[in-house]
Design a protein around this motif. Structure first.
Motif, mmCIF file in Angstrom:
data_model
loop_
_atom_site.group_PDB
_atom_site.id
_atom_site.type_symbol
_atom_site.label_atom_id
_atom_site.label_comp_id
_atom_site.label_asym_id
_atom_site.label_seq_id
_atom_site.Cartn_x
_atom_site.Cartn_y
_atom_site.Cartn_z
ATOM 1 N N ARG A 149 -6.000 7.978 4.539
ATOM 2 C CA ARG A 149 -6.624 6.780 5.111
ATOM 3 C C ARG A 149 -7.871 6.373 4.330
ATOM 4 O O ARG A 149 -8.083 5.198 4.043
ATOM 5 N N VAL A 201 0.821 -1.213 0.000
ATOM 6 C CA VAL A 201 0.000 0.000 0.000
ATOM 7 C C VAL A 201 0.853 1.260 0.000
ATOM 8 O O VAL A 201 0.357 2.347 -0.344
ATOM 9 N N LEU A 258 -6.836 4.760 0.960
ATOM 10 C CA LEU A 258 -6.201 3.465 1.142
ATOM 11 C C LEU A 258 -7.190 2.404 1.592
ATOM 12 O O LEU A 258 -7.181 1.273 1.096
ATOM 13 N N CYS A 280 -0.964 6.006 8.750
ATOM 14 C CA CYS A 280 -1.907 7.036 9.182
ATOM 15 C C CYS A 280 -1.370 7.784 10.400
ATOM 16 O O CYS A 280 -1.364 9.016 10.448
ATOM 17 N N ILE A 340 -1.391 0.337 7.064
ATOM 18 C CA ILE A 340 -2.176 1.563 6.882
ATOM 19 C C ILE A 340 -2.296 2.316 8.197
ATOM 20 O O ILE A 340 -2.186 3.550 8.241
ATOM 21 N N HIS A 372 -1.916 8.111 -2.578
ATOM 22 C CA HIS A 372 -2.591 8.309 -1.296
ATOM 23 C C HIS A 372 -3.576 9.479 -1.309
ATOM 24 O O HIS A 372 -4.587 9.443 -0.613
#
Length: 377
Positions: free
Chosen positions: A191, A90, A194, A269, A265, A95
């Motif tokens: 966030r 990821v 993703l 974040c 993630i 993003h």
């Protein structure tokens, strides 16, 4: 420096202020839309990472959007976005997408809506609209710009931005504006984007895994049976064990990837929000992990560490046919395939229940993070 880059895609029509926006946000002389290493045959470019606070920033940009090249422009962009979101890590995904909108012109062209904005939203990207050249606008132009975007894309962030402080011929001076608001939206969008693409990828991979387990089990059946096969308890037990192992192996792999990606993630974040704002949101991210850990107590326990018992119950119940010796191979095979399809349907239904639970929990997480970030205003 953070080990997690923040990948920012800057889009907009020619002359919308992409380059000056990046220079304002990060204090870096990035020649957006005029330089960089091309990633596709047409003009999507990735610039070299640069440090900002405790982060590594990667800016992506494109050749300027113009009416006569809108379709070609979108085809080039879409190809790269699909390639990016298909990568296993990821950290390699896009993003945040910032779309520069010239507030002084106060209008959206049909081609940029139909060929860029709507397709991007359909792909799951939550855009940030940067209303550039704000300091040059009259009150009427400002109101018109907000009305145009608010009407066409309600619910999306529209951030007034003035990237350059300058003295106008009228004697009035413009002041730089919008950096902190853009940063806050980047934190939220990272966030959101993703998690959306992770959910899509997980659903696809899980369905493919279930299909592989079914196909591989049927392949074993075909290899182990023939004209003289005795279709009795011994064969049934072997097929049950084969099905259980195939489904278990496939689903566990996807579930493990989901947990790993979710953990990554969460770490991204926390670090990105801390980097942009100084705020620690780590305590807001416990809900999803508790859900993953406690999921064995629910109907969707198929995706928990207790999968063996669950799979054994489903497969034994569904596949067991009350078999007799010397049943014709084609008759047995048809019945066996039918039962496997029922297993796949049951597992797919539980997958959707699991995904819905995660979606609901994630909504609460993002709401809590938004409250904390909005308190900065």
């Amino acid at each position: 420096m953070s080990t997690f880059p923040t990948n920012i895609l800057i889009l907009g029509k020619t002359g919308a202020g992409k380059s000056t926006l990046v220079n304002y946000l990060y204090g870096q002389e990035i020649a957006v839309a005029r330089a960089g290493r091309p990633v596709t045959a047409k003009g999507l470019h990735r610039h070299e990472p640069f440090p900002y606070r405790n982060m590594s920033i990667v800016v992506w940009d494109s050749w300027g959007l113009e009416a006569d090249k809108a379709r070609e422009w979108w085809d080039s962009l879409q190809e790269e976005l699909v390639r990016q979101s298909g990568r296993p890590d990821v950290r390699d995904w896009i993003h945040t997408v910032i779309y520069c909108f010239d507030a002084k012109k106060s209008r959206l062209e049909e081609y940029e809506q139909e060929h860029i904005l709507k397709p991007l939203i359909a792909m799951g990207y939550r855009l940030i609209f940067a209303l550039t050249k704000w300091g040059l606008c009259s009150s009427q132009e400002k109101n018109a710009a907000l009305e145009v975007l608010g009407s066409a894309y309600p619910g999306f962030s529209c951030i007034p931005v003035e990237s350059v402080s300058q003295k106008l011929r009228s004697g009035r001076a413009t002041e730089q504006l919008g950096r902190n608001d853009i940063f806050r939206e980047i934190c939220l969008n990272l966030r959101s984007n993703l998690m959306y693409h992770l959910r899509i990828r997980t659903r696809t991979e899980m369905k493919e895994a279930i299909a592989r387990a079914e196909t591989n089990t049927i392949r074993v059946f075909d290899r182990e049976t023939g004209f003289f096969t005795i279709f009795g308890d011994e064969l049934r037990t072997k097929l049950e064990d084969t099905a259980r192992q195939n489904y278990l192996r496939e689903i566990r792999s996807v579930y493990a990837d989901l947990r790993d990606s979710l953990t990554l993630i969460d770490r991204m974040c926390v670090e990105v929000i801390r980097g942009y704002t100084g705020i620690d949101v780590s305590e807001k991210l416990q809900g999803l992990h508790r859900l993953m850990d406690d999921i064995g107590d629910t109907r969707i326990q198929a995706w928990s560490s207790g999968f063996e018992e669950y799979a054994a119950t489903i497969i034994t119940t569904v596949i067991s046919l009350g078999l007799f010796a010397f049943i014709r191979n084609d008759t047995y095979r048809d019945g066996f395939v039918k039962r496997l399809r029922e297993v796949s349907v049951r597992l797919t239904e539980d997958l959707e229940s699991f995904a819905a639970s995660l979606d609901q929990a994630e909504s609460g997480v993002e709401e809590e993070i938004a409250k904390k970030l909005n308190a900065l205003r």
